[in-house]
Design an enzyme around this catalytic site. Structure first.
Site, PDB file in Angstrom:
ATOM      1  N   LYS A  33       0.863  -1.112   0.217  1.00 55.12           N
ATOM      2  CA  LYS A  33       0.102   0.050  -0.211  1.00 55.12           C
ATOM      3  C   LYS A  33       0.758   1.366  -0.132  1.00 55.12           C
ATOM      4  O   LYS A  33       0.907   2.141  -0.799  1.00 55.12           O
ATOM      5  CB  LYS A  33      -0.790  -0.005   1.130  1.00 55.12           C
ATOM      6  CG  LYS A  33      -2.033   0.979   1.296  1.00 55.12           C
ATOM      7  CD  LYS A  33      -2.828   1.300   2.451  1.00 55.12           C
ATOM      8  CE  LYS A  33      -3.859   0.146   2.590  1.00 55.12           C
ATOM      9  NZ  LYS A  33      -4.838   0.409   2.109  1.00 55.12           N
ATOM     10  N   GLY A 112      -8.192  -7.288   4.857  1.00 55.54           N
ATOM     11  CA  GLY A 112      -8.943  -7.486   6.083  1.00 55.54           C
ATOM     12  C   GLY A 112      -8.345  -8.243   7.250  1.00 55.54           C
ATOM     13  O   GLY A 112      -8.979  -8.308   8.405  1.00 55.54           O
ATOM     14  N   ARG A 359      -3.381  -1.344  -6.262  1.00 52.40           N
ATOM     15  CA  ARG A 359      -2.601  -2.832  -6.223  1.00 52.40           C
ATOM     16  C   ARG A 359      -2.994  -3.591  -7.302  1.00 52.40           C
ATOM     17  O   ARG A 359      -3.982  -3.393  -7.833  1.00 52.40           O
ATOM     18  CB  ARG A 359      -2.558  -3.447  -4.889  1.00 52.40           C
ATOM     19  CG  ARG A 359      -4.079  -3.510  -4.584  1.00 52.40           C
ATOM     20  CD  ARG A 359      -4.043  -4.346  -3.276  1.00 52.40           C
ATOM     21  NE  ARG A 359      -5.513  -4.617  -2.900  1.00 52.40           N
ATOM     22  CZ  ARG A 359      -6.033  -4.660  -1.611  1.00 52.40           C
ATOM     23  NH1 ARG A 359      -5.311  -4.817  -0.680  1.00 52.40           N
ATOM     24  NH2 ARG A 359      -7.116  -5.080  -1.502  1.00 52.40           N
ATOM     25  N   SER A 784      14.644 -42.222  -9.221  1.00 56.06           N
ATOM     26  CA  SER A 784      13.453 -41.290  -8.912  1.00 56.06           C
ATOM     27  C   SER A 784      13.238 -40.913  -7.401  1.00 56.06           C
ATOM     28  O   SER A 784      13.308 -41.924  -6.720  1.00 56.06           O
ATOM     29  CB  SER A 784      11.985 -42.139  -9.544  1.00 56.06           C
ATOM     30  OG  SER A 784      11.110 -41.222  -9.161  1.00 56.06           O
ATOM     31  N   ASN A 788       8.311 -38.726  -0.497  1.00 58.25           N
ATOM     32  CA  ASN A 788       7.623 -38.920   0.639  1.00 58.25           C
ATOM     33  C   ASN A 788       8.243 -39.664   1.787  1.00 58.25           C
ATOM     34  O   ASN A 788       8.535 -39.308   2.842  1.00 58.25           O
ATOM     35  CB  ASN A 788       6.316 -39.595   0.327  1.00 58.25           C
ATOM     36  CG  ASN A 788       5.466 -38.945  -0.747  1.00 58.25           C
ATOM     37  OD1 ASN A 788       5.532 -37.702  -1.068  1.00 58.25           O
ATOM     38  ND2 ASN A 788       4.948 -39.730  -1.351  1.00 58.25           N
ATOM     39  N   CYS A 851       9.248 -38.420  -7.619  1.00 62.26           N
ATOM     40  CA  CYS A 851       7.857 -38.685  -7.649  1.00 62.26           C
ATOM     41  C   CYS A 851       6.964 -38.609  -6.397  1.00 62.26           C
ATOM     42  O   CYS A 851       6.038 -39.178  -6.278  1.00 62.26           O
ATOM     43  CB  CYS A 851       7.871 -40.052  -8.279  1.00 62.26           C
ATOM     44  SG  CYS A 851       8.542 -41.578  -7.446  1.00 62.26           S
TER      45      CYS A 851
HETATM   46  C1  PEP Z   1       7.678 -41.649  -2.109  1.00 65.15           C
HETATM   47  O1  PEP Z   1       7.951 -42.259  -0.833  1.00 65.15           O
HETATM   48  O2  PEP Z   1       7.861 -40.552  -2.008  1.00 65.15           O
HETATM   49  C2  PEP Z   1       6.920 -42.425  -3.052  1.00 65.15           C
HETATM   50  C3  PEP Z   1       6.577 -41.698  -4.024  1.00 65.15           C
HETATM   51  O3  PEP Z   1       6.502 -43.624  -2.556  1.00 65.15           O
HETATM   52  P1  PEP Z   1       5.299 -43.826  -1.622  1.00 65.15           P
HETATM   53  O4  PEP Z   1       4.383 -42.715  -1.514  1.00 65.15           O
HETATM   54  O5  PEP Z   1       4.486 -44.788  -2.482  1.00 65.15           O
HETATM   55  O6  PEP Z   1       5.936 -44.495  -0.673  1.00 65.15           O
END
Ligand code: PEP
Ligand code: MG
Length: 895
Positions: A33, A112, A359, A784, A788, A851
């Site tokens: 602003k 807000g 803006r 790959s 996760n 992945c």
């Molecule tokens: C991972 O671990 O990132 C993965 C893609 O395999 P999953 O989620 O099936 O364990």
């Protein structure tokens, strides 16, 4: 020694009178602003003079036990003196008082979320000065009572309702129903009661000293940076707490000085659909917040818009033709100057136009696309800039379903089409209930009289929002568009009885928990759940995506295993499958019995017999997948989860399985118990299954290659299967798996008489795998990153249980974001960088992808670009987001 004692730090920047100390490039220091007020002022546009206290002052304030920098008081005094000079008024002066607004203004707009105080500088004496100057006692007293109420709420933390009750008592006593029915003397009485209430409550009188008021308001704006709704908003929009907010102190102009005064908001293009037409609302004889608060129904800006809406009240173009002409030209100047759609606030004080804010306007994804594509076509911006103009995550809004045009529409009411997309859910009437229901996995529609910033968590949790009051720029409409929630606002026929938990509309009644649907593109509210259809990805969407594809380097694949997922992925532009989780195929109803038989088998022979039953299903799955993918690469990951996941858990389940499969229930139970693991995530899963029961992976490899040969022989595009081993940690493991894969492949290819190409690779899901990437690369043609598991194993935080405590870590600022959602670039990212380096050193052409869920997260994608991965893979619905994010990352890398 603090920096400001070494060099005289500057905490205040002035604007107004056709010049400014700052400019639009100084958003980090002056907030959005403040920077834009400076820019508008320097452009010579009519901006009421004022000054900005920097975001650095706020940062200093919090870093120093809530102490202002030493020079601040002196610099604020100088800023104020300049405003006095430009306006010819004096702050706190009885005869000719300068009144100011005090507003927050962070680097990123947070509509807000923080506090504002208007009409500051009024007291028992200056109010008389204002009455004389304006020649309107009623206006002066109305302004004073608004100030007392706002200041008491924002600075003194008193509840609004205390004041509302006093006002209602007066109205009852005088038998008037609207505020405009009160005279100057009536307001004087209200003010007396307001002040008495404050004094009773606080044990001291309402502050009369203008300086005390000013510093109270500055402190309150800084404090509002840390209020709950600001914190929630920051978390939602990834705004760091460390940025702080600026404070803008600006001389007041009044839109409530009679019928030649007005206040309004405007967008240079339509923020809902992107149409290139001035769009907005205004109110005659009203003060700033009245428009957004949804208390009165605003009027259209243009004649065309009024006619389209079927409104009777005149538009600004008709009611104030001369000022409107000036306004239109200012607005055009602003859009041309900023080269983007602007969201503008303005006030007309007794026929004179003032610009209060500009803006880049928030817009729906649909509008963002149209505006970007149109502006590129108009030659205002380049195609590459257009690609940078659309927030990748916002594309999600376009991927929402709409109501099937052939479906029966039981329309029960109509409101304004405030935020597009359709949503179905259970009716809830308050935000806490919405949040609770959503946490239980339910879809809800939040139905409110109107929303306020306190509803932000409920709006976030809901699929859609209905409000009975408020216009297209009401809080509900603005916030819903920003969040990508469907919203119908101002549905005036809907009478809400919150206590009874129901709403009535045109003789029908709907209770909490009943299912309704809203169509945010038409404003319809419908009973029940009509059939929805998937979005069409053509037009502006396709154009922008094609521009994105021209600039990105990273390939984008999808995580998909079902034919539906694979088809969706291709429709969204996936260039292959980056992760086909084969275990999902094992869970299918048609084969779970054979899978259970395999798990229960006592020996290899028994397992092989059962696997022979599964093999044809597996092969058929792959034939279908390869057919859909038409020669694009498909990465197939061999079985990963612990075997017990396929077994029934309760005794009743066991009985049911025993009956269905003819297996002995006691044996089933015993085997289930044997397979039970204390820590299955670190147990007998991934390639450990393939090492201990090689026949499982053998069956899978055979199915993949037989399917691929079948497709190749049929004359269709030959697939390139990429066979991927999960959870590998050691070079020796990889070698064993590579040999197994090649041995089976060789046998199949000999049988089939083909020379089909396939590759073998590994996931990188364990820190050891990342560290010893060179060992794995000896036998892996691709990596790959399974981020996760890699996040789970790097932090030692269970991905299934993290939800219970990560919230506290984020609240306490230990994590800025959930590392399972957005990659921990320092830690997990370091492992990825290292693995990429070591892997490439050992095998220069090793193909690298990601992945994990992070493959669809724009910030993580930007990291993947920097590390030089070859592709990202994400869920099909995120593919367009990833394509755009990859393009933006490539543009950023080009600099
Ligand atoms: C991972 O671990 O990132 C993965 C893609 O395999 P999953 O989620 O099936 O364990
Ligand atoms: Mg994994």
């Amino acid at each position: 020694m603090p920096v400001e004692t070494l060099t005289k730090a500057r905490w205040v920047y002035a604007f107004g009178g056709g010049g400014a100390d700052g400019d639009a490039s100084m958003k980090n220091l002056l907030g959005g602003k403040g920077a834009n007020l400076a820019e508008m002022s320097a452009l010579g546009l009519p901006v009421p003079p004022g000054f900005t206290i920097t975001t650095e002052a706020c940062v200093h304030y919090y870093a120093n036990g809530k102490q202002y920098p030493t020079e601040l008081a002196e610099q604020v005094a100088a800023g104020l003196a300049k405003v006095e000079e430009l306006t010819g008024k004096t702050f706190g002066d009885v005869a000719n008082p300068l009144l100011v607004s005090v507003r927050s203004g962070a680097r990123a707009s947070m509509p807000g979320m923080m506090d504002t105080v208007l009409n500051l500088g009024l007291n028992d004496e200056t109010v008389e000065g204002l009455a004389k100057l304006s020649g309107d006692r009623r206006f002066a007293y109305d302004s004073y009572r608004r100030f007392i109420q706002m200041y008491s709420n924002v600075v003194l933390n008193l509840e609004h309702h205390m004041f509302e009750e006093i006002l209602d008592d007066h109205k009852d006593r005088l038998d008037v129903h609207v505020d405009t029915g009160l005279t100057a003397d009536d307001w004087a009485e209200v003010i007396k009661d307001y002040k008495a209430a404050v004094s009773d409550y606080l044990g001291k009188p309402f502050p009369q000293d203008a300086q005390e008021q000013l510093w109270g308001a500055v402190g309150a704006v800084f404090a509002s940076w840390m209020n709950d709704r600001a914190k929630f908003y920051r978390r939602m929009h990834d705004i760091p707490e460390s940025w702080g907010t600026a404070v803008n102190i600006q001389s007041m102009v009044f839109g409530n000085m009679g019928d030649t005064s007005a206040t309004g908001v405007a967008f240079t293009r339509n923020p809902s659909n992107g149409d290139n037409r001035l769009y907005g609302e205004f109110l005659i004889n009203a003060q700033g917040e009245d428009v957004v608060a949804g208390i009165r129904t605003p009027q259209s800006l243009t004649k065309v818009a009024r006619e389209e809406m079927g409104d009777v009240a005149p538009s600004m173009e008709e009611a104030m033709a001369e000022v409107f002409g000036q306004f239109k030209s200012v607005v055009e100047t602003l859009e041309r100057h900023y080269r983007d759609m602007q969201d503008i606030e303005f006030t007309v004080e007794q026929g004179k136009l003032y610009m209060l804010q500009t803006r880049s306007g928030k817009r729906t994804a649909k509008a963002a696309l149209k505006i970007a594509v149109d502006m590129a076509a108009e030659g205002v911006i380049s195609k590459e800039e257009a690609v940078g103009r659309v927030e990748p995550a916002s594309l999600d809004q376009l991927l929402h379903p709409t109501i099937d045009p052939t479906a029966h529409r039981d329309v029960v009411a109509k409101g304004l089409p405030a935020s597009p997309g359709a949503a179905t859910g259970k009716i809830v009437f308050d935000s806490d209930a919405a949040e609770k229901a959503a946490a239980n996995g339910e879809s809800v529609i939040l139905v409110r009289e109107e929303t306020s910033p306190e509803d932000i968590h409920g709006m976030h949790a809901a699929r859609g929002i209905i409000t009975a009051r408020g216009g297209m720029t009401s809080h509900a409409a603005v916030v819903a568009r920003g969040m990508g929630r469907a919203c119908v606002s101002g549905a005036g026929d809907v009478a809400i009885f919150e206590k009874e938990g129901l709403f009535r509309v045109r003789g029908r009644e709907f209770k909490a928990g009943e299912i309704i649907t809203i169509d945010g593109s038409t404003g319809d509210i419908l009973a029940g759940a009509p059939k929805m259809i998937e979005p069409e990805l053509t037009g502006d969407f396709a154009t922008l995506m094609s521009w994105a594809d021209q600039v990105r380097r990273l390939k984008v694949r999808a995580n998909a295993e079902t034919p539906l997922d694979a088809k969706t992925a291709r429709q969204f532009g996936a260039e292959g499958i980056g992760l086909c989780r084969t275990e999902h195929m094992f869970f299918d109803d048609t084969r779970i019995a054979a899978v259970r038989e395999m798990i229960l088998a006592d020996d290899e022979k028994g397992r092989r017999t059962a696997l022979a039953k599964i093999a044809p299903f597996q092969k058929a799955d792959f034939v279908e997948l390869f057919t859909i993918m038409e020669g694009l690469p498909v990465t197939i990951r061999l079985l990963d989860p612990p075997l017990h996941e396929f077994l029934p858990h309760t005794e009743e389940d066991v009985q049911a399985v025993a009956q269905a499969t003819g297996l002995d229930a006691a044996k089933l139970l015993r085997r289930a118990k044997e397979l039970h693991e204390t820590n299955p995530m670190l147990g007998h899963r991934g390639c450990r299954l393939g090492v201990s029961y090689p026949e499982i992976y053998e069956m899978q490899v055979r199915a993949i290659l037989e399917a691929a040969c079948e497709i190749a022989k049929s004359g269709k595009a030959a697939p390139v299967p990429e066979i991927m081993h999960p959870l590998v940690a050691k070079g020796e493991e990889m070698k064993y798996l590579r040999d197994l894969t090649d041995r089976v492949a060789k046998a199949v290819l000999e049988e089939q008489g083909g020379d089909l190409k396939y590759t073998v690779g590994t996931m990188i899901e364990l820190p050891r795998a990342a560290l010893r990437a060179a060992d794995l690369a000896a036998n892996a043609e691709f990596f790959s990153f399974g981020t996760n598991d890699l996040t789970q194993t790097t932090f030692g935080i269970s991905r299934d249980d993290a939800g219970k405590f990560l919230g506290a870590y984020i609240d306490k600022g230990i994590f800025e974001k959930d590392p399972f959602v957005s990659l921990d670039q320092d830690g997990v990212g370091d492992l990825i960088r290292l693995a990429a380096e070591r892997g490439r050193a050992a095998r220069p052409d090793v193909k690298l992808g990601i992945c994990g869920e992070h493959g669809g997260d724009p910030a993580s994608i930007s990291f993947c670009e920097k590390v030089g991965l070859d592709y990202v893979s994400c869920s099909p619905y995120r593919v367009p987001i990833a394509r755009l994010a990859a393009a933006q990352a490539a543009l950023a890398a080009k600099g």
